[in-house]
Design a protein around this motif. Structure first.
Motif, PDB file in Angstrom:
ATOM      1  N   MET A  25     111.904 -19.981  59.325  1.00  0.00           N
ATOM      2  CA  MET A  25     111.040 -19.423  60.369  1.00  0.00           C
ATOM      3  C   MET A  25     109.620 -19.981  60.274  1.00  0.00           C
ATOM      4  SD  MET A  25     112.369 -15.581  59.663  1.00  0.00           S
ATOM      5  CE  MET A  25     112.988 -16.100  58.066  1.00  0.00           C
ATOM      6  N   MET A  26     109.073 -20.360  61.427  1.00  0.00           N
ATOM      7  CA  MET A  26     107.647 -20.679  61.548  1.00  0.00           C
ATOM      8  C   MET A  26     107.115 -19.789  62.662  1.00  0.00           C
ATOM      9  SD  MET A  26     107.574 -24.849  61.137  1.00  0.00           S
ATOM     10  CE  MET A  26     105.833 -24.940  60.700  1.00  0.00           C
ATOM     11  N   LEU A  27     106.778 -18.552  62.303  1.00  0.00           N
ATOM     12  CA  LEU A  27     106.386 -17.530  63.270  1.00  0.00           C
ATOM     13  C   LEU A  27     104.998 -16.967  62.994  1.00  0.00           C
ATOM     14  CD1 LEU A  27     109.777 -15.578  63.386  1.00  0.00           C
ATOM     15  CD2 LEU A  27     108.943 -17.223  65.084  1.00  0.00           C
ATOM     16  N   ARG A  28     104.553 -17.008  61.748  1.00  0.00           N
ATOM     17  CA  ARG A  28     103.265 -16.425  61.392  1.00  0.00           C
ATOM     18  C   ARG A  28     102.133 -17.359  61.810  1.00  0.00           C
ATOM     19  NH1 ARG A  28      99.103 -16.331  57.786  1.00  0.00           N
ATOM     20  NH2 ARG A  28      98.477 -14.311  56.879  1.00  0.00           N
ATOM     21  N   PRO A  29     101.162 -16.882  62.581  1.00  0.00           N
ATOM     22  CA  PRO A  29     100.033 -17.731  62.987  1.00  0.00           C
ATOM     23  C   PRO A  29      99.245 -18.256  61.784  1.00  0.00           C
ATOM     24  CG  PRO A  29     100.151 -15.795  64.380  1.00  0.00           C
ATOM     25  CD  PRO A  29     101.126 -15.572  63.263  1.00  0.00           C
ATOM     26  N   ARG A  30      98.542 -19.333  62.013  1.00  0.00           N
ATOM     27  CA  ARG A  30      97.713 -19.949  60.988  1.00  0.00           C
ATOM     28  C   ARG A  30      96.407 -19.165  60.803  1.00  0.00           C
ATOM     29  NH1 ARG A  30      98.263 -25.273  59.759  1.00  0.00           N
ATOM     30  NH2 ARG A  30      95.999 -25.564  59.783  1.00  0.00           N
ATOM     31  N   ASP A  31      95.835 -19.295  59.634  1.00  0.00           N
ATOM     32  CA  ASP A  31      94.479 -18.809  59.395  1.00  0.00           C
ATOM     33  C   ASP A  31      93.539 -19.995  59.520  1.00  0.00           C
ATOM     34  OD1 ASP A  31      94.614 -15.907  58.598  1.00  0.00           O
ATOM     35  OD2 ASP A  31      96.048 -16.717  57.152  1.00  0.00           O
ATOM     36  N   ASP A  32      92.911 -20.129  60.679  1.00  0.00           N
ATOM     37  CA  ASP A  32      91.982 -21.218  60.947  1.00  0.00           C
ATOM     38  C   ASP A  32      90.583 -20.652  61.160  1.00  0.00           C
ATOM     39  OD1 ASP A  32      93.939 -23.205  60.773  1.00  0.00           O
ATOM     40  OD2 ASP A  32      94.454 -23.056  62.904  1.00  0.00           O
ATOM     41  N   ASP A  33      89.611 -21.538  61.364  1.00  0.00           N
ATOM     42  CA  ASP A  33      88.235 -21.081  61.553  1.00  0.00           C
ATOM     43  C   ASP A  33      88.087 -20.165  62.761  1.00  0.00           C
ATOM     44  OD1 ASP A  33      87.457 -22.509  59.353  1.00  0.00           O
ATOM     45  OD2 ASP A  33      86.715 -24.239  60.480  1.00  0.00           O
ATOM     46  N   VAL A  37      94.534 -14.049  60.790  1.00  0.00           N
ATOM     47  CA  VAL A  37      95.664 -13.117  60.838  1.00  0.00           C
ATOM     48  C   VAL A  37      95.272 -11.826  60.123  1.00  0.00           C
ATOM     49  CG1 VAL A  37      98.064 -12.724  60.195  1.00  0.00           C
ATOM     50  CG2 VAL A  37      97.326 -15.006  60.918  1.00  0.00           C
ATOM     51  N   LEU A  38      95.271 -10.730  60.851  1.00  0.00           N
ATOM     52  CA  LEU A  38      94.936  -9.426  60.296  1.00  0.00           C
ATOM     53  C   LEU A  38      96.165  -8.707  59.755  1.00  0.00           C
ATOM     54  CD1 LEU A  38      92.526  -8.199  63.122  1.00  0.00           C
ATOM     55  CD2 LEU A  38      91.920  -9.391  61.004  1.00  0.00           C
ATOM     56  N   GLU A  39      97.305  -8.962  60.360  1.00  0.00           N
ATOM     57  CA  GLU A  39      98.547  -8.296  59.965  1.00  0.00           C
ATOM     58  C   GLU A  39      99.725  -9.149  60.398  1.00  0.00           C
ATOM     59  OE1 GLU A  39     100.942  -4.115  60.942  1.00  0.00           O
ATOM     60  OE2 GLU A  39      98.916  -4.466  61.720  1.00  0.00           O
ATOM     61  N   SER A  40     100.733  -9.234  59.564  1.00  0.00           N
ATOM     62  CA  SER A  40     101.932  -9.995  59.899  1.00  0.00           C
ATOM     63  C   SER A  40     103.133  -9.344  59.234  1.00  0.00           C
ATOM     64  CB  SER A  40     101.792 -11.456  59.440  1.00  0.00           C
ATOM     65  OG  SER A  40     102.965 -12.191  59.729  1.00  0.00           O
ATOM     66  N   GLU A  41     104.083  -8.903  60.045  1.00  0.00           N
ATOM     67  CA  GLU A  41     105.290  -8.271  59.530  1.00  0.00           C
ATOM     68  C   GLU A  41     106.507  -8.891  60.203  1.00  0.00           C
ATOM     69  OE1 GLU A  41     105.053  -4.121  60.274  1.00  0.00           O
ATOM     70  OE2 GLU A  41     103.407  -3.763  58.857  1.00  0.00           O
ATOM     71  N   ILE A  42     107.578  -8.992  59.453  1.00  0.00           N
ATOM     72  CA  ILE A  42     108.825  -9.458  60.045  1.00  0.00           C
ATOM     73  C   ILE A  42     109.958  -8.537  59.586  1.00  0.00           C
ATOM     74  CG2 ILE A  42     109.290 -11.140  58.196  1.00  0.00           C
ATOM     75  CD1 ILE A  42     110.514 -12.902  60.507  1.00  0.00           C
ATOM     76  N   GLU A  43     110.760  -8.095  60.551  1.00  0.00           N
ATOM     77  CA  GLU A  43     111.905  -7.222  60.292  1.00  0.00           C
ATOM     78  C   GLU A  43     113.166  -7.978  60.695  1.00  0.00           C
ATOM     79  OE1 GLU A  43     113.729  -2.998  61.965  1.00  0.00           O
ATOM     80  OE2 GLU A  43     111.594  -3.444  62.214  1.00  0.00           O
ATOM     81  N   ILE A  44     114.085  -8.122  59.762  1.00  0.00           N
ATOM     82  CA  ILE A  44     115.307  -8.896  59.999  1.00  0.00           C
ATOM     83  C   ILE A  44     116.514  -7.991  59.790  1.00  0.00           C
ATOM     84  CG2 ILE A  44     116.644 -10.930  59.341  1.00  0.00           C
ATOM     85  CD1 ILE A  44     114.053 -12.106  58.173  1.00  0.00           C
ATOM     86  N   LEU A  74     122.363 -10.801  64.888  1.00  0.00           N
ATOM     87  CA  LEU A  74     121.301 -11.175  63.949  1.00  0.00           C
ATOM     88  C   LEU A  74     119.977 -11.082  64.699  1.00  0.00           C
ATOM     89  CD1 LEU A  74     120.359 -12.271  61.200  1.00  0.00           C
ATOM     90  CD2 LEU A  74     120.784 -14.586  62.082  1.00  0.00           C
ATOM     91  N   ASN A  75     119.067 -10.236  64.187  1.00  0.00           N
ATOM     92  CA  ASN A  75     117.831  -9.947  64.913  1.00  0.00           C
ATOM     93  C   ASN A  75     116.608 -10.231  64.043  1.00  0.00           C
ATOM     94  OD1 ASN A  75     115.604  -7.656  65.518  1.00  0.00           O
ATOM     95  ND2 ASN A  75     116.611  -8.248  67.421  1.00  0.00           N
ATOM     96  N   PHE A  76     115.642 -10.944  64.622  1.00  0.00           N
ATOM     97  CA  PHE A  76     114.367 -11.225  63.961  1.00  0.00           C
ATOM     98  C   PHE A  76     113.259 -10.625  64.828  1.00  0.00           C
ATOM     99  CE2 PHE A  76     117.295 -14.511  62.730  1.00  0.00           C
ATOM    100  CZ  PHE A  76     117.008 -14.795  61.412  1.00  0.00           C
TER     101      PHE A  76
END
Length: 293
Positions: A25-33, A37-44, A74-76
């Motif tokens: 998975m490439m779903l989490r946004p980048r931390d750029d200038d 990202v304040l919060e990132s959760e994934i439920e599978i 299968l759920n993401f």
């Protein structure tokens, strides 16, 4: 400064319970200038037996899920909150030596940019099309060239959904005059690299304004281009919308080639007829950060 909440759900449906291989998975946004990202959760579901996170050489976040259970679905479900600072691009931002094309990147930048300058799809037709953005003597105002190419693709190419896997060859996109956001980004990258610009592929999310109340209520996965410009650095250009700058765009991955930025991919074990459908739903909502008195 808006806070964007992004919900991205992908569901695979099967006729009967099947076994699952590794999913990347490439779903989490980048931390750029300009985005944090304040919060990132994934439920599978079903819950993976192992979930690991890593970062690649470009700083993109990658998750790998491994499974033991069989299931017919299968759920993401990925939920993210991102602080987003809109930025723009102006000719005055560019270092003096690079305001007129052609120019040479500074020696210190060369090694890091080399892979993004290497031709993506060398072809005489592509080079000829890219040359249309130059003056007769082969020069151009750097800012005008980049903006003009972005807006020309928006105005003269048809942006369309394309459900086939992979990306069109840029020459085919040029011939058809149409393509998906990934295809149009690939065309622009190939054209810019033929001119010697460092350009890379970006995947992420696009948030869309609701005409009724100026709130951002819609959204979808999206792809666009970043170009390295001496002075401001990596600048976003979206040939699908004609927009320059990161307005409405949330970066998830920056890569050398489109095939390196697939949001979700994996394997399953069963017969071909077991697969029924894949459904994707993306929603982006924006709120302003509250300020205490």
């Amino acid at each position: 400064m808006p806070i964007l909440t992004i919900r991205h759900v992908t569901t695979y449906h099967y006729k009967q319970p099947v076994a699952f291989g590794e999913h990347r998975m490439m779903l989490r946004p980048r931390d750029d200038d300009d985005q944090t990202v304040l919060e990132s959760e994934i439920e599978i579901t079903p819950e993976p037996s192992q979930l690991t996170w890593t970062q690649d050489i470009f700083g993109n976040h990658i998750a790998i899920a491994r499974f033991e259970d069989r299931a017919s679905e299968l759920n993401f479900k990925s939920t993210m909150r991102v602080e987003h600072a809109p930025t723009s691009f102006h000719a005055t931002d560019i270092d003096d030596f690079a305001r007129i094309y052609p120019f040479e990147y500074a020696a210190g930048d060369g090694p890091g940019l080399a892979r993004f300058i290497a031709p993506l799809s060398p072809n005489p037709k592509l080079a000829l099309w890219a040359a249309k953005f130059l003056r007769e003597d082969g020069s151009a105002d750097t800012c005008e060239l980049l903006v003009d190419m972005t807006q020309t693709i928006k105005q003269t190419f048809r942006h369309m959904a394309r459900h086939e896997k992979g990306i069109q060859d840029p020459v085919r996109t040029l011939k058809l005059g149409s393509g998906s956001c990934r295809d149009l980004a690939g065309l622009m990258i190939a054209a810019l690299r033929s001119l010697g610009f460092a350009a890379r592929f970006v995947s992420g999310y696009l948030h869309l304004a609701d005409a009724d109340d100026d709130k951002f209520t819609g959204g979808n996965t999206h792809a666009w281009v970043q170009v390295y410009v001496p002075g401001p650095g990596w600048i976003d250009f979206d040939p699908s919308s004609g927009i320059v700058g990161n307005q409405n765009l949330v970066r998830v991955a920056v890569v050398h080639e489109p095939r390196e930025a697939i949001p979700l991919q994996g394997t399953w074990f069963g017969t071909a007829s077991d697969h029924l459908a894949m459904k994707i739903a993306v929603k982006v909502a924006a709120t302003s950060r509250s300020v205490s008195a």
